[in-house]
Scaffold this motif. Structure first.
Motif: not given
Length: 273
Positions: A214-230
């Motif tokens: 989704y965004c840089s936080d997902n990429y740089e800090y590897e924080q998963a999104p809230g909408v996720i299947y797996d």
């Protein structure tokens, strides 16, 4: 070869849907309130010697309002802002392109803000992950309205005779033409996500992640999104994107990062080549 970036409007939703657990109550902030976050809805067009390739179609122009395609409760949860100028058909028209001229549409996945305008491309072959297509059809068959697979969108295009090409997990990546490769990322954010690697002569390599990131936080800090299947699948796809980015020295364009999107050159005035 040219890569155009489209502004297809914006969505506003809870920040925790973008970055999971990003805004939670703590002992020193027990009454922490959720916050809304606005983010862009992008689309992409690649002009090649073999024809036009469209990557994602945005939201349907009639998604909002009392008689909108999205259920009322869904509209309040994922609020869309956009007008005729943000419609994918309008964006193409600004470039002198008719929808009938688009021969290839790659759907990163089939959620509301990516597959909303399938019906407008009668001559295109649609490329999608098979697991993602099957999930969308299951939602349609079981009348699941409060879902990112929009029932009314599906109801229209399912009655049309579209040309579909499905990618399986075992198929791996798929080269559409020299310089344009579909990254078969598999399950993660959705049941099956397809990214895109575009290798441009002047700009260099670009990875378009869609909602795999989704965004840089997902990429740089590897924080998963809230909408996720797996969750584990999402982590694998993230590491794969990072590996390819390093190998190709590629820019990584995230799916819904407002700060990054505002720095990109937008069609029709600008393009990457």
């Amino acid at each position: 070869m040219r890569l155009y970036v489209f502004d297809l409007g914006s969505l506003t939703s809870d920040r925790n849907l973008m970055v999971s657990m990003s805004h939670i109550a703590k002992i020193d902030d027990p009454e922490c309130c959720n916050s809304l976050m606005e983010f862009p809805v992008p689309g992409f067009l690649i002009e090649t010697e073999m024809g036009y390739i469209l990557y994602d179609t945005g939201c349907h122009p009639d998604c909002m309002g009392e008689n909108g395609r999205w259920p009322e409760a869904f509209q309040k949860q994922v609020y869309y802002r956009g007008d005729e100028s943000n419609w994918i058909v309008t964006k193409l028209k600004q470039l002198g392109i008719k929808p009938e001229e688009i021969k290839t549409v790659v759907l990163s996945h089939m959620h509301n803000d990516h597959a909303g305008c399938i019906e407008y491309f009668p001559n295109a072959q649609f490329i999608v992950h098979r697991d993602e297509f099957d999930a969308c059809i299951r939602c349609y068959a079981t009348h699941r309205y409060m879902d990112s697979y929009i029932w009314k969108d599906t109801d229209v295009w399912i009655r049309q005779r579209h040309d579909w090409k499905f990618l399986e997990n075992e198929d791996g990546d798929y080269e559409l033409c020299p310089g344009v490769t579909i990254l078969n990322l598999g399950a993660g954010h959705a049941r099956g996500v397809l990214g895109l690697l575009v290798e441009l002569e002047e700009t260099g390599a670009v990875i378009v992640t869609s909602d795999a990131v989704y965004c840089s936080d997902n990429y740089e800090y590897e924080q998963a999104p809230g909408v996720i299947y797996d969750t584990l699948g999402w982590k694998r796809s993230l590491q794969r994107i990072k590996y390819i980015a390093k190998k190709k020295n590629a820019q990584v364009w995230f799916g819904h990062d407002r700060r990054q999107f505002d720095q990109l050159k937008l069609a029709p005035e600008f393009f990457y080549e």
